[in-house]
Design an enzyme around this catalytic site. Structure first.
Site, short mmCIF file in Angstrom:
data_model
loop_
_atom_site.label_atom_id
_atom_site.label_comp_id
_atom_site.label_asym_id
_atom_site.label_seq_id
_atom_site.Cartn_x
_atom_site.Cartn_y
_atom_site.Cartn_z
N THR A 30 0.61 4.09 -2.87
CA THR A 30 0.31 5.50 -2.62
C THR A 30 1.40 6.40 -3.19
OG1 THR A 30 1.33 5.41 -0.40
CG2 THR A 30 -1.06 5.04 -0.54
N VAL B 256 0.83 -1.21 0.00
CA VAL B 256 0.00 0.00 0.00
C VAL B 256 0.86 1.26 0.00
CG1 VAL B 256 -1.74 1.29 1.30
CG2 VAL B 256 -1.97 -1.19 1.00
N TYR B 257 1.94 1.24 0.77
CA TYR B 257 2.86 2.37 0.76
C TYR B 257 3.37 2.63 -0.66
CZ TYR B 257 7.11 5.08 1.60
OH TYR B 257 8.10 6.05 1.56
N CYS B 258 3.82 1.58 -1.32
CA CYS B 258 4.34 1.74 -2.68
C CYS B 258 3.26 2.24 -3.63
CB CYS B 258 4.92 0.42 -3.18
SG CYS B 258 6.32 -0.18 -2.21
#
Length: 243
Positions: free
Chosen positions: A152, A148-150
Site C-alpha cells: 500500500t 500488504v502494508y509495504c
C-alpha cells in the site's frame, strides 16, 4: 510554505506522528482539523476534532464533501494515518486475514486516494495549497513481515508522484509531497527495531521539508535509501528485508 494562519487537515491525528503533527502545526500558527476515530491529542480553539473511521469509504467521502463547507480556507492536507498488520501467509488463516487486510488497504491506500482527489477541486481554488502523503522507506524495499502494508505504501508513493505531475501541469500552486519515513517510535513499531526516531522529530522533519518547498521529504535514515537503491538494489532489499 509556512503554516501560520492556514487551516490544515491531519489524518491519524490522535497518536504517534499525527499527534505531533497536530501539536507542532498549532505551534506554527495553524488551525488543525484533526481526523481520527478517537482523539486525546492537543486540544484548544485551534484544533477541531473530526471523528471518523478511515476504513469506511462512505465516511471518507462524507469528510471530503463536508470539511470544506465548515473550513473554506483549508489549504493543506496531511494523509498520515496508517495501519500495519504483521502477517505470515504460510501459517496464518487466510479467511481470518481477509477482513484485516482489506481494512489495511482501505486506510493506507483507498482513503489517501479518496481524500487527495476529493479535496483537490477545493485546494486548486486556493492561492497556494499542498497535499502531503506520508509513506516509508519500505515503499522502496519491502520487509518480509508486512507485505500488504509495504504494497500500500508503494502504491501511495506512485500515486503521489503521478498526482504531482498532474498538478505541476495544470495547477502548479498545489504541491504534492511524499514524506518518506524512517523507523519511528510509535505504537505501530512497539517491540521491534532499533535506532528509532521520536514522533516529534518525524513531525518536525515533515513540517520543515514542507516549509523548504521539498517535493520528497526524506526523514532520518530514509535519506540513505535512494542512493543505496541506485547503487545496489539487492543491498537495499537485504537491509530492509527483516526490519
Amino acid at each position: 510554505m509556512h503554516l501560520n494562519d492556514r487551516t490544515v487537515l491531519i489524518t491519524g491525528a490522535s497518536r504517534g506522528i499525527g499527534r505531533e503533527l497536530t501539536r507542532q502545526a498549532v505551534a506554527r500558527g495553524a488551525h488543525v482539523v484533526a481526523v481520527a476515530r478517537g482523539f486525546d491529542g492537543p486540544a484548544g480553539d485551534r484544533v477541531t476534532h473530526w471523528p471518523i473511521d478511515l476504513a469506511d469509504p462512505a465516511a471518507v467521502a462524507d469528510l471530503a464533501d463536508r470539511v470544506t463547507q465548515r473550513h473554506p480556507d483549508l489549504s493543506v492536507v496531511f494523509n498520515n494515518a496508517g495501519v500495519q498488520t504483521l502477517t505470515d501467509f504460510l501459517t496464518d488463516d487466510p479467511r481470518d486475514l481477509r477482513p484485516v487486510l482489506r481494512r489495511e488497504i482501505a486506510v493506507n491506500l483507498d482513503a489517501v486516494v479518496a481524500l487527495s482527489t476529493g479535496l483537490l477541486p477545493h485546494l486548486r481554488r486556493q492561492p497556494s495549497a499542498a497535499i502531503v502523503n506520508v509513506t516509508t522507506g519500505l515503499a522502496l524495499a519491502p520487509k518480509r513481515s508486512a507485505p500488504v502494508y509495504c504494497a500500500t505504501k508503494a502504491a501511495v508513493r506512485s500515486f503521489t508522484r503521478a498526482l504531482r505531475y498532474q498538478c505541476q501541469d495544470a495547477a502548479p500552486h498545489v504541491r504534492v509531497v511524499d514524506a518518506v519515513m524512517t523507523l519511528v517510535d510509535t505504537d505501530m513499531t512497539s517491540g521491534r527495531g532499533a535506532n528509532k526516531i521520536t514522533p516529534a522529530a518525524a513531525a518536525a522533519s515533515i513540517l520543515d521539508g514542507l516549509a523548504r518547498g521539498t517535493d520528497e521529504i526524506l526523514v532520518g535514515r530514509s535519506r540513505l535509501l535512494p542512493p543505496i537503491m541506485r547503487l545496489s538494489p539487492a543491498l537495499g532489499h537485504r537491509i530492509l528485508r527483516n526490519t
